[in-house]
Design a protein around this motif. Structure first.
Motif, PDB file in Angstrom:
ATOM      1  N   PHE B 108       0.780  -1.243   0.067  1.00 19.05           N
ATOM      2  CA  PHE B 108       0.033   0.009  -0.025  1.00 19.05           C
ATOM      3  C   PHE B 108       0.809   1.331   0.108  1.00 19.05           C
ATOM      4  O   PHE B 108       1.958   1.136  -0.119  1.00 19.05           O
ATOM      5  N   ILE B 109       0.523   2.412  -0.201  1.00 17.91           N
ATOM      6  CA  ILE B 109       0.965   3.571  -0.268  1.00 17.91           C
ATOM      7  C   ILE B 109       0.309   4.763   0.643  1.00 17.91           C
ATOM      8  O   ILE B 109      -0.895   4.841   0.398  1.00 17.91           O
ATOM      9  N   LEU B 110       1.092   5.514   1.144  1.00 17.82           N
ATOM     10  CA  LEU B 110       0.683   6.688   1.983  1.00 17.82           C
ATOM     11  C   LEU B 110       1.354   7.899   1.379  1.00 17.82           C
ATOM     12  O   LEU B 110       2.493   7.857   0.712  1.00 17.82           O
ATOM     13  N   PRO B 111       1.084   9.129   1.609  1.00 15.11           N
ATOM     14  CA  PRO B 111       1.697  10.472   1.192  1.00 15.11           C
ATOM     15  C   PRO B 111       3.197  10.164   2.149  1.00 15.11           C
ATOM     16  O   PRO B 111       3.200   9.860   3.178  1.00 15.11           O
TER      17      PRO B 111
END
Lengths: 207, 207
Positions: B108-111
């Motif tokens: 997954f990706i977060l800022p």
């Protein structure tokens, strides 16, 4: 009683049971025709509001128990009718405040959902996506749109859940209804801030 | 062996043990003088790199087991030397990938942290703060700077922790060392991506 809640992007009105809203740009040209009890978190508008005696700033009339420095009046209003619970206002920012026995225990702030989306777009054109509102928290994502959605929604979910223990959750704001759906027991109240404002008016003014 | 990792904001080089980096603007004027094995996630640079035969794209040479669609080659490289664990690359975005028995289970990706800060500033000038890197996760914040820091760091922490179970955590990227400090057992490896690139070179090329 005309109530007006002025935020960073929108001004919302409640006149008895009738709700309407306008952008801040529109609000700059708005002239009240009756006594309007307002709260405002937009530093650019303070002067303008003070100049018109029909605008009555409700901020000084909240009798709210907190040690938090400079707590936004919108957050105070959202918490003002809650005795015990966690209050989530999901708008341009997501604010979360914890109340126990009518005492404010503290709170925290996350970017609003729209703001997360803008962040990704500005990091890379490859991260420009709408988010998947049906994302499954129980499986690791296998494509970019899900990786972004899982990151945003599950990180927000886990932090709210962590702060709630067994407290009731109250959601308000533009994304409040959507975020409330992630929780088994959550109340969405579109008018939570107006309820707090109304309580402050009733405690302090003879209408 | 000269390795080059081209991201959204920076191009990083490893020449034997020597590391250096430059901004993407600087990299636009860079001309290689020797064979340079690169990975690139910046769509604007692809054409330019293809034009110079000294630049050798490593992307096709990773033999990586995943069903994730279009997984970024930087994430593949970061995971490529890990058999079991969670890989966190904390740069302009924070990517998290889960590996078990050398199989990629998803991610997954977060800022990135800088991106969270920019979000707050663009929401309201009242939310323009440096973040408090000493924030205490065990007490609810009582002022804006702590409310923002708690929101950002604890939401990132909880989501990484949730994905890790009892797996080892490997951090890399500009904010990797800082984020690793939130965990009791975490490894920070500045050169994790280069290690993966080196492995791909060694598997595929006679140098």
């Amino acid at each position: 009683m005309l109530l007006c809640d002025i935020g960073n992007t929108t001004a919302s009105f409640l006149n008895e049971q009738k709700f309407h809203s306008m952008s801040i740009e529109q609000f700059l040209h708005y002239e009240p025709t009756q006594k309007t009890f307002y709260i405002n978190v937009n530093p650019n508008l303070e002067q303008r509001l003070k100049q018109n005696p029909l605008f009555i700033n409700l901020a000084p009339y909240f009798n709210f128990d907190t040690i938090y420095s400079n707590l936004g009046v919108d957050r105070i209003a959202a918490c003002y009718t809650i005795e015990d619970g966690v209050v989530v206002d999901a708008g341009s920012a997501i604010t979360v405040d914890i109340i126990s026995n009518s005492i404010h225990l503290g709170g925290f702030i996350l970017p609003g959902i729209e703001s997360y989306k803008k962040s990704f777009t500005s990091i890379s054109s490859r991260l420009k996506y709408e988010l998947n509102t049906q994302i499954n928290f129980d499986a690791f994502p296998q494509r970019t749109i899900d990786a972004l959605s899982y990151g945003v929604f599950k990180s927000i979910y886990l932090l709210i859940k962590d702060s709630a223990y067994d407290k009731k959750l109250y959601f308000t704001g533009g994304d409040g209804q959507f975020l409330a759906n992630f929780f088994d027991y959550a109340i969405y109240d579109k008018f939570l801030i107006f309820r707090g404002m109304k309580k402050a008016v009733c405690e302090n003014f003879i209408l």
